[in-house]
Design a protein around this motif. Structure first.
Motif, PDB file in Angstrom:
ATOM      1  N   ARG A   7       6.742   2.540   3.537  1.00 18.56           N
ATOM      2  CA  ARG A   7       6.178   3.549   2.649  1.00 18.56           C
ATOM      3  C   ARG A   7       7.188   3.916   1.580  1.00 18.56           C
ATOM      4  N   ARG A   8       6.659   4.195   0.450  1.00 17.25           N
ATOM      5  CA  ARG A   8       7.495   4.725  -0.609  1.00 17.25           C
ATOM      6  C   ARG A   8       7.714   6.194  -0.282  1.00 17.25           C
ATOM      7  N   LYS A   9       8.928   6.684  -0.527  1.00 14.97           N
ATOM      8  CA  LYS A   9       9.247   8.065  -0.183  1.00 14.97           C
ATOM      9  C   LYS A   9       9.792   8.784  -1.401  1.00 14.97           C
ATOM     10  N   TYR A  15      14.767  11.256   5.480  1.00  7.86           N
ATOM     11  CA  TYR A  15      14.475  10.881   6.854  1.00  7.86           C
ATOM     12  C   TYR A  15      13.857   9.493   6.956  1.00  7.86           C
ATOM     13  N   THR A  16      14.191   8.814   8.075  1.00  7.72           N
ATOM     14  CA  THR A  16      13.547   7.559   8.435  1.00  7.72           C
ATOM     15  C   THR A  16      13.027   7.722   9.854  1.00  7.72           C
ATOM     16  N   PHE A  53       4.200  14.679   7.210  1.00 16.04           N
ATOM     17  CA  PHE A  53       4.935  15.081   6.014  1.00 16.04           C
ATOM     18  C   PHE A  53       5.103  13.891   5.066  1.00 16.04           C
ATOM     19  N   GLU A  54       5.477  12.732   5.613  1.00  9.52           N
ATOM     20  CA  GLU A  54       5.636  11.533   4.786  1.00  9.52           C
ATOM     21  C   GLU A  54       4.329  11.146   4.106  1.00  9.52           C
ATOM     22  N   LEU A  61       2.919  11.848  -4.458  1.00  9.28           N
ATOM     23  CA  LEU A  61       3.509  10.862  -5.369  1.00  9.28           C
ATOM     24  C   LEU A  61       2.419  10.059  -6.073  1.00  9.28           C
ATOM     25  N   ASN A  62       1.418   9.641  -5.319  1.00  9.68           N
ATOM     26  CA  ASN A  62       0.310   8.884  -5.903  1.00  9.68           C
ATOM     27  C   ASN A  62      -0.477   9.729  -6.896  1.00  9.68           C
ATOM     28  N   GLU A  63      -0.716  10.973  -6.544  1.00  8.88           N
ATOM     29  CA  GLU A  63      -1.432  11.895  -7.439  1.00  8.88           C
ATOM     30  C   GLU A  63      -0.664  12.038  -8.750  1.00  8.88           C
ATOM     31  N   PHE A  64       0.622  12.211  -8.654  1.00  9.44           N
ATOM     32  CA  PHE A  64       1.461  12.352  -9.844  1.00  9.44           C
ATOM     33  C   PHE A  64       1.393  11.086 -10.700  1.00  9.44           C
ATOM     34  N   ASP A  65       1.533   9.923 -10.056  1.00 13.64           N
ATOM     35  CA  ASP A  65       1.511   8.663 -10.798  1.00 13.64           C
ATOM     36  C   ASP A  65       0.179   8.415 -11.481  1.00 13.64           C
ATOM     37  N   ASN A  66      -0.910   8.786 -10.831  1.00 17.58           N
ATOM     38  CA  ASN A  66      -2.234   8.461 -11.346  1.00 17.58           C
ATOM     39  C   ASN A  66      -2.813   9.486 -12.311  1.00 17.58           C
ATOM     40  N   HIS A  67      -2.410  10.735 -12.194  1.00 16.34           N
ATOM     41  CA  HIS A  67      -3.139  11.757 -12.932  1.00 16.34           C
ATOM     42  C   HIS A  67      -2.305  12.672 -13.816  1.00 16.34           C
TER      43      HIS A  67
END
Length: 158
Positions: A7-9, A15-16, A53-54, A61-67
């Motif tokens: 996953r992209r974080k 954390y891992t 949380f992840e 992150l996806n919301e930010f990138d897309n919208h």
């Protein structure tokens, strides 16, 4: 150790998460404030909370990138993007002068041409509508408007 999907974080998520199948245990790995790598065994509930949380973080992150717009937005950028851009003072004055010249030129046309030009261009009437009002053919109206436009070109070139 069970393979988790990569996953992209977010950059602030240090954390891992690990699930160790052989031991049926859960682990969280991270670097502490001193930069020392740490591994902590946790119970399933805590592991699931970190996992949730992840996933929430990934969703953001996806919301930010897309919208969400990524460029700097300043007043001059907004004006450049505007559909109906505000006119500058010089453009307003120039438009007013052109409109005044056009009004004078239209007033030099014959009464019939003047009336037809006004109905066609300023009252948004069709050739058929004007022909119906004036009780003539739309071809006659069309020819009259074409001649009036030619006359206006001559007047405005002077």
């Amino acid at each position: 150790m069970a393979e988790r999907p990569k996953r992209r974080k977010h950059k602030d998520n240090p954390y891992t998460l690990e699930f160790i199948e052989e031991k049926n245990s859960y682990r969280v790995s991270f670097k502490d404030v001193k930069g020392k790598f740490r591994r902590v065994d946790v119970n399933k509930e805590i592991y699931q909370a970190f996992d949730r949380f992840e996933l929430d973080d990934l969703s953001e992150l996806n919301e930010f990138d897309n919208h969400i717009e990524h460029s700097e937005v300043y007043e001059n950028n907004l004006n450049e993007r505007a559909m109906d851009k505000p006119l500058g003072v010089d453009e307003i004055v120039e438009t007013m002068l052109i409109n005044e010249e056009l009004k004078k030129a239209i007033n030099q046309l014959s009464e019939v041409q003047k009336r037809r030009i006004k109905m066609y261009y300023f009252e948004d009437m069709t050739l058929e509508d004007i022909a119906r009002v004036e009780k003539t053919s739309h071809q006659a109206i069309s020819k009259s408007i074409i001649k009036a436009l030619a006359e206006l070109r001559k007047i405005l070139k002077k």
